[in-house]
Design a protein around this motif. Structure first.
Motif, short mmCIF file in Angstrom:
data_model
loop_
_atom_site.label_atom_id
_atom_site.label_comp_id
_atom_site.label_asym_id
_atom_site.label_seq_id
_atom_site.Cartn_x
_atom_site.Cartn_y
_atom_site.Cartn_z
N SER A 113 0.78 -1.20 0.07
CA SER A 113 0.04 -0.07 0.06
C SER A 113 0.82 1.37 -0.05
N LYS A 114 1.82 1.34 0.57
CA LYS A 114 2.64 2.40 0.81
C LYS A 114 3.53 2.61 -0.46
N TYR A 115 3.91 1.56 -1.23
CA TYR A 115 4.64 1.62 -2.44
C TYR A 115 3.67 2.29 -3.44
N LEU A 116 2.51 1.80 -3.47
CA LEU A 116 1.54 2.05 -4.38
C LEU A 116 1.03 3.54 -4.28
N GLU A 117 0.85 4.01 -2.91
CA GLU A 117 0.61 5.44 -2.59
C GLU A 117 1.66 6.39 -3.14
N GLU A 118 2.82 5.96 -2.96
CA GLU A 118 4.14 6.93 -3.17
C GLU A 118 4.46 7.00 -4.64
N ASN A 119 4.09 5.72 -5.46
CA ASN A 119 4.85 5.44 -6.84
C ASN A 119 3.97 5.22 -7.89
N ALA A 120 2.78 4.74 -7.52
CA ALA A 120 1.87 4.16 -8.59
C ALA A 120 0.88 4.98 -9.41
N SER A 121 1.25 6.13 -10.00
CA SER A 121 0.44 7.15 -10.62
C SER A 121 -0.49 6.47 -11.43
N TYR A 122 -0.17 5.27 -12.04
CA TYR A 122 -1.31 4.54 -12.83
C TYR A 122 -2.48 3.83 -12.26
N LEU A 123 -2.42 3.74 -10.90
CA LEU A 123 -3.44 3.22 -10.34
C LEU A 123 -4.38 4.70 -9.60
N PRO A 124 -5.67 4.49 -10.49
CA PRO A 124 -6.38 5.63 -10.33
C PRO A 124 -7.11 5.91 -8.71
N SER A 125 -6.95 4.76 -7.95
CA SER A 125 -7.67 4.60 -6.79
C SER A 125 -7.02 3.73 -5.88
N MET A 126 -6.94 3.77 -4.64
CA MET A 126 -6.44 2.84 -3.86
C MET A 126 -7.45 1.51 -3.60
N THR A 127 -8.67 2.02 -3.95
CA THR A 127 -9.76 1.14 -3.91
C THR A 127 -9.54 -0.14 -4.84
N VAL A 128 -8.94 0.27 -5.96
CA VAL A 128 -8.54 -1.02 -6.81
C VAL A 128 -7.48 -2.07 -6.09
N PHE A 129 -6.64 -1.31 -5.44
CA PHE A 129 -5.62 -2.20 -4.84
C PHE A 129 -6.41 -3.00 -3.82
N ASP A 130 -7.31 -2.33 -3.13
CA ASP A 130 -7.99 -2.92 -1.91
C ASP A 130 -8.70 -4.26 -2.69
N ASP A 131 -9.45 -3.89 -3.79
CA ASP A 131 -10.21 -5.20 -4.43
C ASP A 131 -9.16 -6.30 -4.95
N ALA A 132 -8.06 -5.86 -5.35
CA ALA A 132 -7.18 -6.99 -5.72
C ALA A 132 -6.64 -7.60 -4.52
N TRP A 133 -6.70 -6.91 -3.51
CA TRP A 133 -6.04 -7.75 -2.23
C TRP A 133 -6.93 -8.53 -1.82
N ARG A 134 -8.37 -8.38 -1.71
CA ARG A 134 -9.26 -9.03 -1.29
C ARG A 134 -9.23 -10.35 -2.13
N LEU A 135 -9.10 -10.32 -3.48
CA LEU A 135 -8.97 -11.43 -4.64
C LEU A 135 -7.79 -12.19 -4.05
N TYR A 136 -6.57 -11.72 -3.68
CA TYR A 136 -5.44 -12.12 -3.41
C TYR A 136 -5.77 -13.08 -2.16
N GLN A 137 -6.50 -12.47 -0.99
CA GLN A 137 -6.61 -13.05 0.39
C GLN A 137 -7.41 -14.31 -0.20
N ASP A 138 -8.48 -14.33 -0.98
CA ASP A 138 -9.36 -15.45 -1.15
C ASP A 138 -8.61 -16.56 -1.88
N PHE A 139 -7.87 -16.23 -2.78
CA PHE A 139 -6.93 -17.14 -3.70
C PHE A 139 -5.85 -17.83 -2.35
N LEU A 140 -5.45 -17.23 -1.53
CA LEU A 140 -4.62 -17.91 -0.61
C LEU A 140 -5.41 -18.58 0.43
N ALA A 141 -6.54 -18.53 0.46
CA ALA A 141 -7.56 -19.19 1.57
C ALA A 141 -7.57 -20.57 1.05
#
Length: 73
Positions: free
Chosen positions: A45-73
């Motif tokens: 999250s810190k990296y993306l907030e500081e460096n990822a100008s290509y990410l229009p909203s951190m909500t997209v990261f949150d959604d991807a993180w939830r998918l990742y957590q579901d994948f790991l479960a």
């Protein structure tokens, strides 16, 4: 050993899709500085907030993180 977030995210790539997570994955693939070995939410999250100008909203990261957590479960 479980997949890193980046490894999971690369499974979401689709250059033909307008889905926000797919677009995020496509852009992360082009980001040579993306923390590819990271598995911790806060560090990513810190990296993306500081460096990822290509990410229009951190909500997209949150959604991807939830998918990742579901994948790991």
């Amino acid at each position: 050993m479980p997949k890193t977030f980046y490894q999971f995210l690369m499974t979401q790539r689709n250059p033909e899709s307008y889905d926000p997570v797919a677009t995020f994955a496509n852009n992360a693939f082009l980001d040579s500085a993306f923390p590819k070995q990271e598995t911790e939410f806060d560090e990513l999250s810190k990296y993306l907030e500081e460096n990822a100008s290509y990410l229009p909203s951190m909500t997209v990261f949150d959604d991807a993180w939830r998918l990742y957590q579901d994948f790991l479960a």
